[in-house]
Design an enzyme around this catalytic site. Structure first.
Site, PDB file in Angstrom:
ATOM      1  CE1 TYR A 272      13.957  31.000   8.233  1.00 39.49           C
ATOM      2  CE2 TYR A 272      14.176  28.698   7.552  1.00 39.49           C
ATOM      3  CZ  TYR A 272      13.940  30.040   7.239  1.00 39.49           C
ATOM      4  OH  TYR A 272      13.711  30.411   5.951  1.00 39.49           O
TER       5      TYR A 272
ATOM      6  CE  LYS B  98      -0.288  -0.319   5.049  1.00 39.06           C
ATOM      7  NZ  LYS B  98      -1.104  -0.783   6.184  1.00 39.06           N
TER       8      LYS B  98
END
Ligand SMILES: *Cc1c(COP(=O)(O)O)cnc(C)c1O
Length: 352
Positions: A247, A37
């Site tokens: 950041y 899947k």
């Protein structure tokens, strides 16, 4: 001119070796369903199918479009593991000769209305409380409609990776009590990868194995990560003590350091949650993430990497650096990392 890119390299030989190893754990009569899947957990559905078809007895998917693609490549059993949700899907499942899970009354109603009871996998809830009939409701259906039909009885464990979890024993017991009430042509299936490895005697008629094929199972060193996620260094800079990187200035230098900026960020599928200190591999040596992952870049402390240069590959996971390590050290799971790699990363499938 060739553009640089990050790469996801998939080694099909390792997929095959992982399958053979896992199969060696099973009872002789157990059949192996490869769970592919979600684009084979990010490994590419069609390439994986082609490279493992001779080793498996069937495939498990969730989406009907994936089942159709596999049907073009294989005559083996294909199971829709979450069943169907409409008459249209019922017709498609029949046309493509799919096996279908039935996990609730609405789904069973579709089969009843079509008076069609072939290739069914009846799912019961033994404690996961997500999908599956309650035992009593299932007995009702069995007595009315299935007492003379061939089908597979299935359930799913909530904590298969934890050998000691009481819930496993409770789920096995509920399942076994139910099995005793079934006629003997009913086939059975419980095991996903964790269950195969921790409880090989519960492999019954079918195992449904996903993460182990791809090497994301972390408790057995014989199972090898089959994908390599790598990205080139695009910049190097020296920083001084107390200078900050990235950041929010999350990473702060405690000494003189050499910082590499790598061409891979959260827009490529590397989670924002990756912490400072996460291990990566450059020139076969371990380096550590230093600074918050940004959209297109990740910064790495390469102070101790010999001859580190722009253009060198930084590997985030690989056969040598198990995907389960980066997952575990960041409170993630390897399933999440594998299925999260974005399409702008170049996928390279190495055939057998
Ligand atoms: C995804 C899935 C599996 C495979 O589980 P792994 O832990 O990846 O081996 C098995 N059964 C069902 C019902 C699933 O949805």
């Amino acid at each position: 001119m060739t553009a640089i890119n990050s790469e996801l390299i998939i080694d099909s030989k390792l997929l095959r070796e992982n399958i053979s190893y896992i199969k060696s754990k099973l009872r002789n009569e157990s059949k192996f369903m490869a769970v592919i899947k979600s684009d084979a957990y990010g490994h590419n559905l069609e390439s994986v199918t082609k490279s493992i078809d001779d080793l498996v007895e069937g495939y498990g998917v969730v989406r009907i479009n994936e089942a159709k693609k596999i049907r073009n490549l294989s005559k083996k059993k294909i199971l829709l593991m979450q069943g169907i949700y409409s008459q249209e899907e019922f017709i498609a499942a029949k046309e493509f000769n799919l096996d279908v899970v039935v996990h609730n009354q609405d789904q069973f109603k579709i089969f009843k209305e079509n008076n069609y009871f072939k290739n069914l996998w009846l799912k019961v809830n033994t404690g996961m409380n997500r999908l599956g009939f309650e035992i009593d409701d299932f007995m009702d259906i069995y007595n009315k409609h299935l007492f003379d039909k061939k089908f597979v009885l299935m359930t799913h464990l909530a904590a298969s990776n934890d050998k000691k979890a009481i819930s496993n024993q409770e789920q096995f017991k509920a399942f076994e009590n139910l099995v005793e009430k079934m006629h003997e042509n009913v086939e059975k299936s419980i095991a996903n990868t964790g269950c195969i490895m921790n409880f090989p005697d519960k492999s019954y008629d079918w195992v449904r194995c996903g993460i182990g094929i791809y090497g994301g199972y972390f408790k057995d060193k014989e199972i090898i990560t089959a994908m390599t996620l790598r990205s080139p260094i695009v910049n190097l800079r020296k920083i001084k003590p107390r200078q900050k990187v990235g950041y929010d200035g999350r990473a702060i230098a405690t000494k003189e350091m050499l910082i590499a900026s790598v061409y891979l960020g959260y827009a490529d599928g590397l989670p924002l949650a990756i912490e400072d200190g996460t291990k990566v591999m450059i020139n076969n040596e371990i380096a550590k993430v230093f600074g918050r992952v940004s959209m297109d870049l990740t910064t790495v402390d390469v102070t101790n990497i010999k001859d580190c240069a722009v253009g060198d590959w930084c590997e985030f996971f690989s056969p040598k650096l198990p995907i389960s390590e980066i997952a575990k050290s960041n409170n993630l799971i390897s399933y999440y990392l594998m299925t999260g790699i974005k399409s702008r990363v170049k996928k390279i499938f190495q055939p057998i």
